[in-house]
Every structure is written in C-alpha cells, then in structure tokens.
Design a protein around this motif. Structure first.
Motif, PDB file in Angstrom:
ATOM      1  N   ALA A 146       0.738  -1.310  -0.237  1.00 12.16           N
ATOM      2  CA  ALA A 146       0.026  -0.022  -0.180  1.00 12.16           C
ATOM      3  C   ALA A 146       0.964   1.261  -0.192  1.00 12.16           C
ATOM      4  CB  ALA A 146      -0.873  -0.012   1.322  1.00 12.16           C
ATOM      5  N   GLY A 147       2.087   1.321   0.766  1.00  8.45           N
ATOM      6  CA  GLY A 147       2.812   2.605   0.833  1.00  8.45           C
ATOM      7  C   GLY A 147       3.324   2.797  -0.421  1.00  8.45           C
ATOM      8  N   VAL A 148       4.061   1.591  -1.194  1.00  9.71           N
ATOM      9  CA  VAL A 148       4.521   1.684  -2.400  1.00  9.71           C
ATOM     10  C   VAL A 148       3.592   2.330  -3.525  1.00  9.71           C
ATOM     11  CG1 VAL A 148       6.025   0.768  -4.212  1.00  9.71           C
ATOM     12  CG2 VAL A 148       6.184  -0.093  -1.879  1.00  9.71           C
ATOM     13  N   ALA A 149       2.567   1.717  -3.422  1.00  8.94           N
ATOM     14  CA  ALA A 149       1.393   2.291  -4.656  1.00  8.94           C
ATOM     15  C   ALA A 149       0.907   3.705  -4.348  1.00  8.94           C
ATOM     16  CB  ALA A 149       0.135   0.983  -4.301  1.00  8.94           C
ATOM     17  N   LEU A 150       0.793   3.918  -3.189  1.00  6.21           N
ATOM     18  CA  LEU A 150       0.303   5.353  -2.789  1.00  6.21           C
ATOM     19  C   LEU A 150       1.477   6.293  -3.287  1.00  6.21           C
ATOM     20  CD1 LEU A 150      -1.535   4.955   0.520  1.00  6.21           C
ATOM     21  CD2 LEU A 150      -2.567   5.135  -2.198  1.00  6.21           C
ATOM     22  N   GLY A 151       2.636   5.800  -2.932  1.00  7.32           N
ATOM     23  CA  GLY A 151       3.773   6.682  -3.104  1.00  7.32           C
ATOM     24  C   GLY A 151       3.876   7.177  -4.733  1.00  7.32           C
ATOM     25  N   LEU A 152       3.641   5.995  -5.708  1.00  4.73           N
ATOM     26  CA  LEU A 152       3.676   5.851  -7.157  1.00  4.73           C
ATOM     27  C   LEU A 152       2.275   6.666  -7.535  1.00  4.73           C
ATOM     28  CD1 LEU A 152       4.830   2.271  -7.846  1.00  4.73           C
ATOM     29  CD2 LEU A 152       6.295   4.312  -8.039  1.00  4.73           C
ATOM     30  N   LEU A 153       1.506   6.785  -6.849  1.00  2.00           N
ATOM     31  CA  LEU A 153       0.309   7.609  -7.387  1.00  2.00           C
ATOM     32  C   LEU A 153       0.467   8.984  -7.031  1.00  2.00           C
ATOM     33  CD1 LEU A 153      -2.690   5.147  -6.550  1.00  2.00           C
ATOM     34  CD2 LEU A 153      -1.822   5.675  -8.760  1.00  2.00           C
ATOM     35  N   THR A 154       1.422   9.481  -6.013  1.00  2.71           N
ATOM     36  CA  THR A 154       1.507  10.792  -5.850  1.00  2.71           C
ATOM     37  C   THR A 154       2.124  11.702  -6.923  1.00  2.71           C
ATOM     38  OG1 THR A 154       1.823  10.072  -3.622  1.00  2.71           O
ATOM     39  CG2 THR A 154       2.415  12.362  -4.007  1.00  2.71           C
ATOM     40  N   ARG A 155       1.896  12.804  -7.095  1.00  2.00           N
ATOM     41  CA  ARG A 155       2.177  13.752  -8.062  1.00  2.00           C
ATOM     42  C   ARG A 155       3.531  14.384  -7.732  1.00  2.00           C
ATOM     43  NH1 ARG A 155       1.377  19.309  -8.762  1.00  2.00           N
ATOM     44  NH2 ARG A 155      -0.066  19.223  -6.817  1.00  2.00           N
ATOM     45  N   VAL A 156       4.656  14.195  -8.651  1.00  2.00           N
ATOM     46  CA  VAL A 156       5.839  14.533  -8.640  1.00  2.00           C
ATOM     47  C   VAL A 156       6.269  15.969  -9.276  1.00  2.00           C
ATOM     48  CG1 VAL A 156       6.538  12.222  -7.839  1.00  2.00           C
ATOM     49  CG2 VAL A 156       6.736  13.154 -10.348  1.00  2.00           C
ATOM     50  N   ARG A 157       5.444  16.359 -10.133  1.00  2.00           N
ATOM     51  CA  ARG A 157       5.565  17.629 -11.194  1.00  2.00           C
ATOM     52  C   ARG A 157       4.971  18.793 -10.449  1.00  2.00           C
ATOM     53  NH1 ARG A 157       8.400  16.594 -15.701  1.00  2.00           N
ATOM     54  NH2 ARG A 157       8.129  14.333 -16.561  1.00  2.00           N
ATOM     55  N   PRO A 158       5.732  19.906 -10.080  1.00  2.00           N
ATOM     56  CA  PRO A 158       4.866  20.995  -9.729  1.00  2.00           C
ATOM     57  C   PRO A 158       4.084  21.844 -10.634  1.00  2.00           C
ATOM     58  CG  PRO A 158       7.089  21.433  -9.748  1.00  2.00           C
ATOM     59  CD  PRO A 158       7.087  20.188 -10.155  1.00  2.00           C
ATOM     60  N   ASP A 159       2.850  22.171 -10.223  1.00  2.00           N
ATOM     61  CA  ASP A 159       2.061  23.005 -11.079  1.00  2.00           C
ATOM     62  C   ASP A 159       2.881  24.495 -11.341  1.00  2.00           C
ATOM     63  OD1 ASP A 159       0.243  21.073 -11.662  1.00  2.00           O
ATOM     64  OD2 ASP A 159      -1.138  21.705  -9.703  1.00  2.00           O
ATOM     65  N   PRO A 160       2.238  25.255 -12.178  1.00  2.00           N
ATOM     66  CA  PRO A 160       2.636  26.407 -12.461  1.00  2.00           C
ATOM     67  C   PRO A 160       2.405  27.489 -11.004  1.00  2.00           C
ATOM     68  CG  PRO A 160       1.703  25.984 -14.312  1.00  2.00           C
ATOM     69  CD  PRO A 160       1.660  24.819 -13.548  1.00  2.00           C
ATOM     70  N   GLY A 161       3.441  27.913 -10.553  1.00  2.00           N
ATOM     71  CA  GLY A 161       3.325  28.601  -9.275  1.00  2.00           C
ATOM     72  C   GLY A 161       3.324  28.069  -8.079  1.00  2.00           C
ATOM     73  N   GLU A 162       3.600  26.597  -8.190  1.00  2.00           N
ATOM     74  CA  GLU A 162       3.650  25.717  -7.103  1.00  2.00           C
ATOM     75  C   GLU A 162       5.355  25.410  -6.713  1.00  2.00           C
ATOM     76  OE1 GLU A 162       1.491  21.731  -5.391  1.00  2.00           O
ATOM     77  OE2 GLU A 162       2.087  21.777  -7.607  1.00  2.00           O
ATOM     78  N   GLU A 163       5.745  25.794  -5.539  1.00  2.00           N
ATOM     79  CA  GLU A 163       6.910  25.887  -5.308  1.00  2.00           C
ATOM     80  C   GLU A 163       7.615  24.092  -5.442  1.00  2.00           C
ATOM     81  OE1 GLU A 163      10.417  27.452  -2.138  1.00  2.00           O
ATOM     82  OE2 GLU A 163       8.266  27.811  -1.742  1.00  2.00           O
ATOM     83  N   HIS A 164       6.820  23.533  -4.785  1.00  2.00           N
ATOM     84  CA  HIS A 164       7.240  22.094  -4.372  1.00  2.00           C
ATOM     85  C   HIS A 164       6.057  21.175  -4.871  1.00  2.00           C
ATOM     86  CE1 HIS A 164      11.054  23.255  -3.134  1.00  2.00           C
ATOM     87  NE2 HIS A 164      10.531  23.843  -1.974  1.00  2.00           N
ATOM     88  N   ALA A 165       6.169  19.970  -5.518  1.00  2.00           N
ATOM     89  CA  ALA A 165       5.350  19.060  -5.771  1.00  2.00           C
ATOM     90  C   ALA A 165       4.694  18.063  -4.340  1.00  2.00           C
ATOM     91  CB  ALA A 165       5.442  18.044  -6.790  1.00  2.00           C
ATOM     92  N   PRO A 166       3.615  17.686  -4.398  1.00  2.00           N
ATOM     93  CA  PRO A 166       3.178  16.982  -3.152  1.00  2.00           C
ATOM     94  C   PRO A 166       4.123  15.692  -2.908  1.00  2.00           C
ATOM     95  CG  PRO A 166       1.254  17.108  -4.560  1.00  2.00           C
ATOM     96  CD  PRO A 166       2.545  17.658  -5.454  1.00  2.00           C
ATOM     97  N   ALA A 167       4.751  15.062  -3.756  1.00  2.00           N
ATOM     98  CA  ALA A 167       5.827  13.986  -3.538  1.00  2.00           C
ATOM     99  C   ALA A 167       7.073  14.696  -2.542  1.00  2.00           C
ATOM    100  CB  ALA A 167       6.210  13.349  -4.727  1.00  2.00           C
ATOM    101  N   ILE A 168       7.568  15.979  -3.123  1.00  2.00           N
ATOM    102  CA  ILE A 168       8.702  16.292  -2.455  1.00  2.00           C
ATOM    103  C   ILE A 168       8.240  16.785  -1.047  1.00  2.00           C
ATOM    104  CG2 ILE A 168      10.292  18.236  -2.634  1.00  2.00           C
ATOM    105  CD1 ILE A 168      10.793  15.875  -5.020  1.00  2.00           C
ATOM    106  N   ARG A 169       7.020  17.437  -0.964  1.00  2.00           N
ATOM    107  CA  ARG A 169       6.603  17.839   0.550  1.00  2.00           C
ATOM    108  C   ARG A 169       6.502  16.545   1.274  1.00  2.00           C
ATOM    109  NH1 ARG A 169       2.905  21.209  -2.570  1.00  2.00           N
ATOM    110  NH2 ARG A 169       1.374  19.924  -2.091  1.00  2.00           N
TER     111      ARG A 169
END
Length: 406
Positions: A239-262
């Motif tokens: 479950a941990g691996v799957a949710l990690g792989l489903l988390t967004r890693v590219r930041p949106d315009p104006g977003e300093e850090h993507a959710p995966a980084i945070r």
C-alpha cells in the motif's frame, strides 16, 4: 537527492532533529543502534521480556487486525518506509536519475544483476533445503538507507557520481524487491478486499489529479487501502509503495514544490528516526549464542543467504556493470574506475531492512530457520558494510590525491 537540497522549511518550521534525521549518515547510525539494542536485549538475561513485548498482541480482532507488536512494525511501520521509497522511486522515474533510458541503463542493469545472481547463488548453495523454495529471495535486496550511510561516512571524498549510481541502483533494486514481495508472498487473495483497496487507490489518484491538499481525506484513504490489502492477503507494505507511485511529482505553475517532495520532506524523519529503527528493534533480536552461530554456518538456508549477499551481490552488480560499460561506454559513471565500481558493488551486499522482512515472510512456517536466516542477514550485511567501508576509504585517498589543488 532533491529533498536533501531543499531549504530548511517547506512552508512550516522544521526542527534541527528533523534536519539531522534526513541525512543518510544519521539514519544509518540510528538503524545500527536499534539493531544493537535488539541483539543485546534478545541475548541478555532479559530476553524473555523482549520476546513478551515482541509477541504481545494489539489490535481489533473483529477487523482481523489483532496483530503482534512485531507484525505491526513489519506491516504497519514499514508501510511508511515503503511510502517514502515509493515517493523517491516515482520522482526518480519521472524527473530524476532514472527518467531517461541513457541515465537509467547502468543502475537498472546493475540492480537486475544484483538480484538474479544472488538468487541463483542462494538456490545453488541451499538446494534441497526446507524453505529454499521461497528463501532464495532473501539476498536480493539492498538497504538504501544503510548503504548510502556507509558511502556518506567512508566515501566523503568520492565523486558525486558514486552516490548517483548507488542511489539509482538501490531504487531499482527496491522496486524489484517490492515486486518479489507482491508476487511471491501474496497468497489466498480476497477479491472483494482487493477491489476495496483498488477503489481507495483510485480515489487517492483522483484527489491528486484534482490538486486536493486536505490531509484528512488522504489519511483515511491510506488506512483503508492498507487494511484492505492486509485483508486481501497481499503484504500490506505494498500500500505504501502504490500510494507513493500515485503521488504527483511535477509542480504546477506557481507551485514551489510538488506533493511528493513535500511528503518526502516531512515523512523522511519519521521513517528514518522511528519506523525503520522500531522494525529493526523487533526483527533483529535473534539469538547469537554458540549454538545459533553454529546453525548459521552449518544450515544450508542461512549459508545460502550469506553467500547470496557477500558473493552473489558483488558478482552480479560488478559483473553486469562491467559488461554494460564495455558495451555502452557512455553509461560509465564519470570519475569512477573499475576498482571504484567494485567498492560500490560491495555496498549492494548490505541487505538489512528488506532482507530481514523477506526472511520473516519466506520462512514464517519455519521459525527456527527464520531466526538463523535473520542472523545470517545481520552478519552478512555487517561484513559487507565493513569490507565496503575499507574499500571506500582506500579508494577515497586516491580520489583525494587526484583532486586539483585549491
């Protein structure tokens, strides 16, 4: 690592302790300390207390979650560790060192060699022994935190390409180990529970796509997915691996850090400082008396584990790396020679966390053999770390002398 180079805060205060826990060196030291405590406790006059605490049951029987403390550490706390691994893996695949075929070729090929050869060596040494039909998987894993910690301690004067190669190797290796756990150690699948887990994963993905940031939605979904996978017969750490792989890693315009980084930034201290050490505390407490050590060096299963980690890992990683760099010269890490690659390959024999997990899963029906196999993992990982550290220090002096003055 990107998260290591972030500023001190991602929008919230971060303690000095959290900063320290994000470094591989400190994480490796805490892991080593927890292992030492487990070994001393389990081999002391208070070993009955250790066993009582480890085997105490906590949970909700009606939900089939009446687990021992050791099982909660294995299935629950390691899910957080694997979530962080999943975040790192997703980032490396999308925007990191494994994002292009050229950059991923060498570490991925080396990781493949570092899984296939140890498994083959283990099967050869332990052929015919009870439990070997699954115990062959024990030496396929490399511990990211511990291996990077040894490199940070003993290879501080090495080129940065060594760390990049080892990180790519360890991430690819962990992905392989995760697949082994998911495929080999999942039995009696409950289709309904699996559908519930899939629905929770789909809801998590949908919320990520909609840019929802409400933690109070994500945490219940993660718990539901974890419990559903546990009920389905799939190892819950998936479950941990799957949710990690489903988390967004590219930041949106104006977003300093993507959710995966945070998330990686916030959870890494908990993973390194709490989850993995507690798992080691309740997994590494194996008897190391004369009889136990005699079993390690005479029983085919622990012998196969030690041979796989100390011989198979080095031969597989170094052999495949040499082959790939000869066939594809552009794949060779800049500034690293063959002796350097041999030293880094030795770090692959540090199985530790994931190897201990696979030992528990593969030999659940043979507890005495499982204890001997875990002792073999500890001894082989320690030996690999010490040998690698000596090789790294020796080659480090060469790299230091080769640096231009100033």
């Amino acid at each position: 690592m990107i998260v290591r180079r972030l500023k001190a805060s991602l929008g919230e205060p971060v303690s000095e302790l959290a900063r320290y826990l994000r470094t591989e060196t400190v994480g490796g030291i805490i892991l080593l300390a927890a292992t030492a405590v487990a070994l001393i406790w389990a081999n002391s006059p208070w070993r009955d207390t250790y066993t009582a605490v480890r085997d105490a049951r906590i949970g909700i029987p009606a939900l089939h979650l009446d687990l021992t403390v050791a099982q909660w550490a294995t299935d629950g706390l390691l899910a957080v560790f694997f979530f962080v691994v999943g975040l790192e893996l997703k980032r490396e695949l999308v925007v990191g060192e494994l994002s292009s075929t050229r950059r991923a070729l060498l570490p991925v090929a080396a990781a493949l060699g570092g899984m296939v050869v140890p498994a083959g060596v283990a099967l050869l040494v332990g052929r015919g022994a009870p439990g070997m039909e699954q115990a062959w998987a024990i030496p396929v894993a490399t511990d990211i935190a511990f291996a990077l910690g040894v490199l940070a301690l003993a290879g501080s004067s090495w080129p940065s390409t060594a760390r990049i190669f080892l990180l790519g190797l360890a991430v690819a290796d962990d992905l392989g180990a995760i697949l082994v756990i998911a495929i080999v150690f999942s039995a009696g699948i409950d289709a309904v529970a699996l559908l519930v887990a899939a629905a929770a994963a789909a809801a998590y993905w949908f919320l990520q796509r909609r840019r929802v940031r409400a933690w109070w939605l994500y945490v219940p979904l993660a718990l539901v997915m974890w419990a559903a996978l546990h009920e389905a017969g799939v190892h819950a750490t998936i479950a941990g691996v799957a949710l990690g792989l489903l988390t967004r890693v590219r930041p949106d315009p104006g977003e300093e850090h993507a959710p995966a980084i945070r998330l990686e930034h916030r959870l890494q201290p908990w993973s390194a400082g709490v989850c993995v050490p507690l798992f080691a505390l309740f997994a590494a407490g194996v008897p190391l008396g004369a009889q136990a050590l005699r079993t390690v060096v005479t029983d085919p299963v622990p012998l196969s584990v030690m041979a796989g980690l100390l011989v198979g890992k080095v031969v597989g990683i170094f052999g495949v790396s040499t082959l790939v760099t000869r066939l594809v010269p552009a794949a060779a890490p800049r500034g690293l020679g063959r002796r350097d690659m041999l030293a880094v390959s030795m770090l692959g024999g540090v199985g530790f966390t994931v190897s201990l997990l696979i030992a528990e899963l593969s030999l659940a029906d043979l507890p005495a053999t499982a204890e001997a196999a875990k002792a073999a993992v500890l001894l082989a990982s320690t030996a690999a770390a010490l040998i690698a550290a000596a090789m790294l220090a020796r080659r480090g002096r060469v790299h230091k002398r080769a640096r231009p003055p100033g």
